[in-house]
Design a protein around this motif. Structure first.
Motif, mmCIF file in Angstrom:
data_model
loop_
_atom_site.group_PDB
_atom_site.id
_atom_site.type_symbol
_atom_site.label_atom_id
_atom_site.label_comp_id
_atom_site.label_asym_id
_atom_site.label_seq_id
_atom_site.Cartn_x
_atom_site.Cartn_y
_atom_site.Cartn_z
ATOM 1 N N TYR A 34 34.410 -32.096 25.539
ATOM 2 C CA TYR A 34 34.051 -32.571 26.868
ATOM 3 C C TYR A 34 35.275 -32.939 27.700
ATOM 4 C CZ TYR A 34 29.145 -32.478 25.761
ATOM 5 O OH TYR A 34 27.881 -32.061 25.454
ATOM 6 N N ASP A 66 32.954 -36.633 13.929
ATOM 7 C CA ASP A 66 32.327 -35.560 14.710
ATOM 8 C C ASP A 66 32.367 -35.886 16.199
ATOM 9 O OD1 ASP A 66 31.782 -34.193 12.416
ATOM 10 O OD2 ASP A 66 29.675 -34.812 12.284
ATOM 11 N N ILE A 76 23.831 -36.120 25.805
ATOM 12 C CA ILE A 76 24.274 -34.755 25.589
ATOM 13 C C ILE A 76 23.145 -33.782 25.934
ATOM 14 C CG2 ILE A 76 25.083 -33.101 23.843
ATOM 15 C CD1 ILE A 76 27.164 -35.207 24.407
ATOM 16 N N ASP A 80 33.682 -33.950 19.430
ATOM 17 C CA ASP A 80 32.879 -33.735 20.646
ATOM 18 C C ASP A 80 33.685 -34.083 21.892
ATOM 19 O OD1 ASP A 80 30.805 -33.061 19.026
ATOM 20 O OD2 ASP A 80 29.596 -34.863 19.405
#
Length: 607
Positions: free
Chosen positions: A253, A245, A216, A249
DNA sequence: ATAGGGTTAG
């Protein structure tokens, strides 16, 4: 054929244009060796010979030239990098030269510029395999950095990480990944994936998480696979919130969680300890359906297993019904899980019924299915049925393992028929099945239960010469000595086991502390605690505190017990039912009210 | 990239 020969002559003319260095090299060798220098037309021949792979002729032509220097010249010339690589491979193999890292990677750089990626890949693959001439990763990355084209360096660094990962050299792969970050190389998710999978397989979840965070940070776009690997790593270590989480994410993306993502999360909740975990697993199921992801066979299998292990057999049966309603066909995993659940709940006839059901549904039971049933019989006082099933399994041509026999031997021993246990061990040996340490553990435990520790120790000593005893063997013997009031003998075994390269665990020390407590030797018990804490990996856990708590309170040292209790709570350890029972029985009932009573009672009444 | 299972100690 015409274009090819054209290419050859172009290669050679490029090569000749760059020969000045080589002729200088040759003239200097004249002065030293006083041997005639090969005329430059010979060098043209060198390139031609590489091209045509006339290796023996080439060997004659270059025998007076320093191979490393020739290689340097070849690389610096504009000769086709493929030909350089050919020369490299040949000279490493036949002239036993070792090329410097700098030159090697210069070659790889020119290959990369020529887009000969598969050549680089197989080159690095050999490089990663070769453990004879290992170069440190930092030197390799330094060599890679000698090229000023960062893109090209990135590609090579990326392929290096992949090569290491593909060759099971995960430590090196991880190091190359880290160092690539220092040089600012941009790697690809393609290489990160095998690295993360390898780290996950070694249970190195923290490292998986690290790689993910680095991806990331370095703006390497993870794909669905890498996201799922990270979720799996987090679930395996019980970090469910972090796993969720990562699910969020993903969406950022542009990746949508798929069945695997959801299954992994559900499994994570199932394997979590504590109350309400199945409720959470169920909630994820609802969530996935809402997001239009259909549960599959794996989803249902995870849930069935999760429910009965949470003492909720009806829950498992409900899931079974649900999957049948949705026309998802149960497989051998589904049935084995259900049979295990039924057996562990003592529902042997239902388990047998499930076996019949699977057969009529056309699902072949396997050895595990039968072992589960045999185990169910053994644990429910049905030795006769267990033996009958053993015979029928043999008749079906299954190749039995020691495990099947171990369950039966254990059943004999627990019935006090240790002699029959030994007889069965001999029978299995006659059938060509080698007893394993589990077999011996059952028998040793049997002798200990018979009160015959001496015989048990004798058998143990025979095993020791073969290096067989495991942690369980030691625990059985220690427990036995302790129950006879011979805790010192048990403590001697602790020293012995480290010599056998067996690492003691919490349980090991807890057995010994319990033994000393039972003998009323609180000092020795406390010393044992100190011993345990010397090993940094073994902190006092709830079970250890329970042992000492029991020891103190039984001796009437209620204030000391209370101090222990507070200490354990301050560490954030959660008291369990045993803790509660000790406190209730030994402390509260004797008129001593622990400081922490309120807290303790609140926690323990739930479990 | 996800799911299962059998023995011994607790």
């Amino acid at each position: 054929m015409f274009p090819k020969s054209l290419a050859v002559s172009r290669n050679i003319s490029n090569f000749i244009r760059n020969l000045s260095g080589l002729s200088r090299l040759c003239s200097s060798s004249i002065t030293i060796a006083e041997s005639p220098c090969p005329p430059s037309c010979d060098v043209v021949v060198i390139a031609d010979l590489i091209e045509k792979q006339h290796w023996s002729k080439l060997g004659v032509h270059v025998k007076d030239i320093n191979p490393n220097e020739l290689f340097r010249q070849l690389i610096s010339s504009e000769l086709d990098p493929d030909l350089c690589l050919r020369y490299y491979t040949w000279s490493v193999k036949n002239r036993n030269i070792s090329v410097s890292l700098e030159l090697t990677f210069k070659l790889l750089h020119s290959l990369a510029i020529a887009k000969r990626y598969s050549k680089i890949r197989s080159f690095l693959d050999g490089f990663a395999k070769d453990d004879g001439s290992d170069h440190p990763v930092h030197s390799i990355l330094h060599a890679i950095s000698m090229c000023d084209n960062v893109c090209v360096s990135s590609i090579i660094a990326d392929m290096l990480v992949l090569a290491y990962a593909n060759n099971s050299r995960f430590e090196l792969a991880l190091e190359a990944f880290k160092r690539s970050g220092f040089y600012g190389y941009k790697l690809s998710a393609l290489s990160c994936k095998p690295l993360m999978i390898a780290l996950l397989k070694q249970n190195r979840s923290a490292d998986v998480e690290y790689v993910y965070k680095e991806m990331i940070r370095r703006k390497i776009q993870p794909n669905l696979f890498t996201f799922n690997v990270v979720i799996n790593a987090l679930c395996k270590t019980g970090k469910m919130n972090k796993a969720r989480d990562v699910m969020e994410d993903m969406k950022v993306y542009g990746c949508s969680p798929n069945v695997v993502s959801y299954n992994t999360l559900i499994d994570g909740y199932c394997k979590l300890g504590g109350i309400g975990k199945m409720y959470k697993a169920d909630a994820v199921l609802k969530e996935m359906v809402e997001n239009k992801v259909s549960p599959n066979l794996t989803t249902f299998n995870i849930l069935i297993d999760g429910f009965w292990k949470d003492d909720n057999l009806p829950g498992s049966m409900k899931v079974l019904k649900e999957m049948l309603d949705q026309d998802v066909v149960p497989n051998v995993i589904t049935y084995n899980s259900l049979i295990n659940g039924l057996c562990s709940g003592g529902k042997i006839s239902e388990a047998l019924g499930m076996h019949d059901k699977m057969v009529s549904a056309g699902v072949q039971p396997n050895l595990i299915t039968y072992n589960s049933l045999i185990n169910g019989f053994c644990k429910n006082d049905m030795l006769k049925e267990a033996l009958d099933m053993l015979e029928s399994v043999k008749g079906q041509g299954f190749v039995l393992t020691a495990r099947t026999y171990n369950m039966l031997i254990d059943a004999y021993c627990k019935l006090g028929k240790t002699v029959d246990g030994f007889a069965l061990k001999e029978e299995m040996e006659r059938e060509g099945i080698v007893p394993d340490i589990g077999t011996y553990n059952c028998l040793i435990a049997g002798q200990c239960r018979d009160g015959n520790v001496e015989a048990a120790k004798k058998l143990f000593d025979q095993l020791t010469s073969k290096g067989l005893p495991d942690l369980v063997t030691y625990h059985i013997l220690m427990e036995s000595y302790c129950s006879k009031g011979e805790s010192r003998k048990a403590a001697m075994l602790l020293k012995e086991m480290s010599k056998m390269d067996l690492k003691p665990r919490h349980l090991t020390y807890n057995i010994l502390m319990k033994g000393y407590c039972r003998e009323g030797n609180l000092k020795a018990a406390t010393n044992m605690r100190t011993e345990m804490e010397k090993e940094r990996r073994l902190r006092m856990n709830v079970a250890s505190y329970n042992v000492l708590l029991q020891g103190y309170s039984q001796k009437g040292k209620l204030e000391d017990a209370n101090i222990l209790l507070n200490e354990m709570l301050e560490k954030g350890l959660v008291p369990n039912r045993t803790t509660y029972e000790i406190v209730k029985l030994e402390m509260v009932d004797k008129g001593f009210v622990p400081d922490v009573e309120g807290h303790l009672f609140n926690v323990s009444t739930k479990s």
